[in-house]
Design an enzyme around this catalytic site. Structure first.
Site, PDB file in Angstrom:
ATOM      1  N   ASP A 103      28.407  81.291 -14.320  1.00 51.73           N
ATOM      2  CA  ASP A 103      28.895  81.308 -12.950  1.00 51.73           C
ATOM      3  C   ASP A 103      30.311  80.732 -12.970  1.00 51.73           C
ATOM      4  OD1 ASP A 103      29.512  80.771 -10.272  1.00 51.73           O
ATOM      5  OD2 ASP A 103      27.388  80.583  -9.747  1.00 51.73           O
TER       6      ASP A 103
ATOM      7  N   ARG B  55      35.783  64.458  -3.219  1.00 51.14           N
ATOM      8  CA  ARG B  55      36.130  65.560  -4.105  1.00 51.14           C
ATOM      9  C   ARG B  55      37.501  66.116  -3.734  1.00 51.14           C
ATOM     10  NH1 ARG B  55      32.756  71.089  -4.668  1.00 51.14           N
ATOM     11  NH2 ARG B  55      33.544  71.321  -2.564  1.00 51.14           N
TER      12      ARG B  55
HETATM   13  C1  LIG Z   1      30.291  78.010  -4.021  1.00 51.14           C
HETATM   14  C2  LIG Z   1      29.153  78.293  -4.945  1.00 51.14           C
HETATM   15  C3  LIG Z   1      28.090  79.128  -4.549  1.00 51.14           C
HETATM   16  C4  LIG Z   1      28.009  79.685  -3.144  1.00 51.14           C
HETATM   17  O1  LIG Z   1      27.284  80.873  -3.110  1.00 51.14           O
HETATM   18  P1  LIG Z   1      27.448  81.876  -1.866  1.00 51.14           P
HETATM   19  O2  LIG Z   1      26.352  82.837  -2.033  1.00 51.14           O
HETATM   20  O3  LIG Z   1      28.822  82.465  -1.948  1.00 51.14           O
HETATM   21  O4  LIG Z   1      27.326  81.056  -0.610  1.00 51.14           O
HETATM   22  C5  LIG Z   1      27.109  79.431  -5.476  1.00 51.14           C
HETATM   23  N1  LIG Z   1      27.158  78.923  -6.729  1.00 51.14           N
HETATM   24  C6  LIG Z   1      28.144  78.106  -7.143  1.00 51.14           C
HETATM   25  C7  LIG Z   1      28.170  77.588  -8.536  1.00 51.14           C
HETATM   26  C8  LIG Z   1      29.159  77.745  -6.255  1.00 51.14           C
HETATM   27  O5  LIG Z   1      30.125  76.917  -6.631  1.00 51.14           O
END
Ligand SMILES: *Cc1c(COP(=O)(O)O)cnc(C)c1O
Length: 395
Positions: free
Chosen positions: A182, A354
């Site tokens: 991710d 943060r």
């Molecule tokens: C910001 C973030 C999300 C948010 O997910 P959305 O489906 O866009 O709300 C998910 N995973 C990570 C690691 C993030 O930093």
């Protein structure tokens, strides 16, 4: 050399605000405002339904994906846009699991963003798989031969800790597992190279360091070796090989386009496409170098003038993304007082202050203002004021 004074000018940064929250929501690129206005006036209003072909709305998810690809070390035709990051995590994780049919274990770490862990929990529950969550430092040792998928967020949303993508991917492959990364806090923040890391799947959002705007669509990357084998699981008509044949049976499109689900968010894609113009002349090596300068200066400044806070991020820049956090027992109130003083970072429970440093528009003046503001608030104790203790719905 990248001209960071020029990239800063490409953004609307409100008067009197020092913005260090681009790791949650990037500021508005001036071009995005104009592009959306033009899209409404020339495309939606005049072309109506013909805009899908005439204005290229239908191919936008792939075209914008190609622009993201350069920022994450991927090739053309390997990235497609759409949906939210949570949905893309679901798709990538379920596809990766299906590519390792004899195995049922997903490994992640406790620093991962809750949504990623929730999606993994839901999938594990419905498929009879097992989610193992270990401390970030323990990930490497926890990669065992029963693993199906290693699912990690490269840069930790609270601490800014950066995993070693190359080494952990190689270790996962040695164990016969796939690696899903991710890039929510990596894309546009650090020098990502998915091809060099030989990762299997990657996902990310575009409203943080890529400045696509609130609700901007997410991206998904599939390594070419899996692109025609990966089962999308969430099978939607836009990921069909021939969506307009309206065939009652699903047949996946070639390559990563099978990861499309339904109708793309065309207005949001127009804003994102304009936001990506800013990146055309940015070198990722320059971006990374500037991120290190900014975060180092912030850590040094805060540690020299704020004895009440403790560093919550790795000190070694090689182990850090482009954000820095500090802990303070009254972190929530301290952050509200800072925001009231025009210095916008954010708070993460239980005690984390943060600060995101986006090399595209943050500079050393921002660092200095943030250090001075934090030092003043902690010295004067004005975070004690009643109004700084009231909790908002979204923090
Ligand atoms: C910001 C973030 C999300 C948010 O997910 P959305 O489906 O866009 O709300 C998910 N995973 C990570 C690691 C993030 O930093």
């Amino acid at each position: 050399m990248t001209d960071f004074a020029a990239t800063r000018r490409a953004f609307h940064l409100p008067q009197g605000i020092t913005y260090l929250d681009g790791n949650s929501l990037g500021p508005m690129p001036v071009a995005a405002h104009d592009r959306v206005a033009r899209m409404m006036a020339d495309e939606w209003s005049e072309m109506l339904i013909t805009g899908w072909n005439k204005a290229g709305w239908y191919v936008q998810p792939r075209k914008v994906g190609d622009r993201i690809a350069r920022l994450i070390g991927a090739g053309p035709g390997q990235v497609v846009m759409g949906d939210t990051l949570s949905i893309k995590v679901f798709q990538a994780l379920s596809a990766a699991l299906a590519l390792r049919p004899g195995r049922r274990v997903i490994l992640s770490d406790s620093g991962n963003f809750p949504s990623d862990l929730y999606v993994a929990q839901g999938l594990a529950h419905s498929l009879g798989a097992e989610l193992r969550v270990v401390a970030p430092e323990a990930v490497k040792a926890a990669i065992t031969d029963d693993l199906a998928v290693l699912m990690l967020t490269e840069v930790d949303y609270r601490t800014g800790r950066r995993h070693d993508m190359d080494a952990l991917t190689a270790r996962a492959h040695d164990a016969g597992a796939l690696a899903l990364w991710d890039l929510a806090h990596s894309a546009g923040a650090v020098d990502v190279d998915l091809t060099a890391a030989d990762a299997d799947f990657a996902v990310g959002c575009t409203y943080k360091y890529l400045n696509g705007g609130p609700g901007a669509p997410a991206f998904i990357w599939t390594h070419p070796r899996h692109a025609d084998a990966a089962q999308p699981i969430l099978q939607g008509w836009m990921g069909h090989d021939a969506p307009f044949a309206f065939d009652p049976d699903y047949r996946p499109a070639a390559g990563v386009e099978r990861m499309r689900v339904g109708t793309p968010p065309v207005i949001a894609l127009a804003a994102l496409d304009a936001a990506l113009d800013v990146w055309d002349d940015v070198s990722l090596a320059d971006l990374r170098a500037r991120s290190i300068v900014l975060t180092q200066a912030f850590i040094a400044g805060v540690e020299a003038s704020c004895p009440d806070v403790t560093l919550n991020s790795p000190r070694d820049p090689a182990l850090r993304g482009s954000q820095v956090s500090f802990c303070h027992p009254q972190g929530y109130a301290v952050m509200q007082a800072l925001i009231a003083a025009g210095i916008v970072g954010d708070f993460r429970a239980p005690d984390v202050l943060r600060f995101g440093f986006a090399p595209l528009y943050n500079d050393l003046d921002d660092v200095e203002r943030a250090v001075d503001g934090l030092a003043r608030i902690l010295r004067d104790g004005n975070w004690n004021d009643e109004r700084f203790h009231q909790r908002a719905a979204v923090t």
